[in-house]
Design an enzyme around this catalytic site. Structure first.
Site, PDB file in Angstrom:
ATOM      1  N   GLY A 164     -14.448 -61.134  12.749  1.00 32.68           N
ATOM      2  CA  GLY A 164     -14.931 -60.266  11.680  1.00 32.68           C
ATOM      3  C   GLY A 164     -16.188 -60.848  11.079  1.00 32.68           C
ATOM      4  O   GLY A 164     -16.404 -62.064  11.125  1.00 32.68           O
TER       5      GLY A 164
ATOM      6  N   HIS B 248      -9.679 -60.042   4.460  1.00 37.27           N
ATOM      7  CA  HIS B 248     -10.698 -61.094   4.445  1.00 37.27           C
ATOM      8  C   HIS B 248     -12.107 -60.492   4.313  1.00 37.27           C
ATOM      9  O   HIS B 248     -12.910 -60.944   3.498  1.00 37.27           O
ATOM     10  CB  HIS B 248     -10.567 -61.923   5.739  1.00 37.27           C
ATOM     11  N   GLU B 249     -12.375 -59.443   5.102  1.00 41.62           N
ATOM     12  CA  GLU B 249     -13.729 -58.855   5.087  1.00 41.62           C
ATOM     13  C   GLU B 249     -13.981 -58.062   3.807  1.00 41.62           C
ATOM     14  O   GLU B 249     -15.094 -58.102   3.261  1.00 41.62           O
ATOM     15  CB  GLU B 249     -13.960 -57.979   6.321  1.00 41.62           C
TER      16      GLU B 249
ATOM     17  N   CYS C 275     -13.231 -69.129   8.254  1.00 43.98           N
ATOM     18  CA  CYS C 275     -14.331 -68.227   7.936  1.00 43.98           C
ATOM     19  C   CYS C 275     -15.591 -68.795   8.566  1.00 43.98           C
ATOM     20  O   CYS C 275     -15.842 -69.998   8.487  1.00 43.98           O
ATOM     21  CB  CYS C 275     -14.486 -68.145   6.419  1.00 43.98           C
ATOM     22  N   LEU C 276     -16.391 -67.937   9.192  1.00 49.53           N
ATOM     23  CA  LEU C 276     -17.629 -68.390   9.834  1.00 49.53           C
ATOM     24  C   LEU C 276     -18.573 -69.047   8.829  1.00 49.53           C
ATOM     25  O   LEU C 276     -19.395 -69.874   9.197  1.00 49.53           O
ATOM     26  CB  LEU C 276     -18.342 -67.214  10.511  1.00 49.53           C
TER      27      LEU C 276
ATOM     28  N   HIS D 109     -14.893 -60.442   1.179  1.00 48.49           N
ATOM     29  CA  HIS D 109     -16.296 -60.866   1.301  1.00 48.49           C
ATOM     30  C   HIS D 109     -17.220 -59.915   0.539  1.00 48.49           C
ATOM     31  O   HIS D 109     -18.142 -60.338  -0.150  1.00 48.49           O
ATOM     32  CB  HIS D 109     -16.747 -60.854   2.768  1.00 48.49           C
TER      33      HIS D 109
ATOM     34  N   GLN E 114     -22.626 -62.368   4.949  1.00 48.87           N
ATOM     35  CA  GLN E 114     -22.625 -63.572   5.778  1.00 48.87           C
ATOM     36  C   GLN E 114     -23.887 -63.723   6.624  1.00 48.87           C
ATOM     37  O   GLN E 114     -24.122 -64.771   7.204  1.00 48.87           O
ATOM     38  CB  GLN E 114     -21.398 -63.579   6.705  1.00 48.87           C
TER      39      GLN E 114
END
Ligand SMILES: [Zn+2]
Length: 171
Positions: free
Chosen positions: A46, A135-136, A93-94, A139, A51
């Site tokens: 995702g 999660h997204e 998380c990236l 964000h 990000q």
């Protein structure tokens, strides 16, 4: 085009993103394609626009890691409609590379969002997909997964990141 992933510490990650009002434009379609490309390059399931430094309410998800095109999902202006059950699993998380923590999340989650041409749809996901929806969407509200772990663990992660930043290993 592959964008570099913005790391924890950049304010864009903790700022609520702006609502998208224009759809089906070449610019939006290019951005969506770039977001998928950037997500696959970073080996994520995702990616939210903040990000890659873009404060707009857009997220892409593919729990198959590019294996099954039908699992590619675009969520624009998403809202969580329903959360059922509970699951606990490691989450990463990236934007916080090198760290993973156990996070409790809903097990079955329904999200309402717009697609690339502005149509609203509702979708329910279980397990990993449910986790990705939460999660997204977090964000896009300026919230990171470490907000869901204990203060103790969160402070430990922040301390380690500060150390990495000092030695130039976090940028
Ligand atoms: Zn993330």
């Amino acid at each position: 085009m592959i964008y570099p992933i913005v790391k924890y510490g950049d304010p864009v990650l903790e700022t609520p993103a702006d609502t998208v009002t224009e759809f089906d434009t070449p610019e939006l379609n290019k951005l969506l394609a770039d977001m998928f490309e950037s997500m696959y390059a970073a080996r994520g399931v995702g990616l939210a626009a903040p990000q890659i430094g873009i404060g707009r309410r857009i997220a892409v998800i593919d729990c198959s890691n590019g294996e099954r095109p039908e699992e590619k999902l675009v969520l624009i202006n998403p809202e969580i409609v329903r959360v059922e059950g509970m699951q606990s699993a490691e989450e990463g998380c990236l934007s916080i590379p090198g760290f993973r923590e156990n996070v409790s999340r809903g097990k079955k989650v329904t999200v309402k969002a717009q697609n690339a041409i502005g149509e609203w749809f509702e979708m329910t996901g279980d397990e990993l997909l449910a986790r990705a929806f939460l999660h997204e969407t977090d964000h896009l509200n300026g919230r990171l997964y470490i907000a869901h772990v204990s203060v103790l663990k969160r402070d430990l992660i922040k301390r380690k990141i500060r150390k990495l930043a000092k030695s130039g290993e976090w940028s």
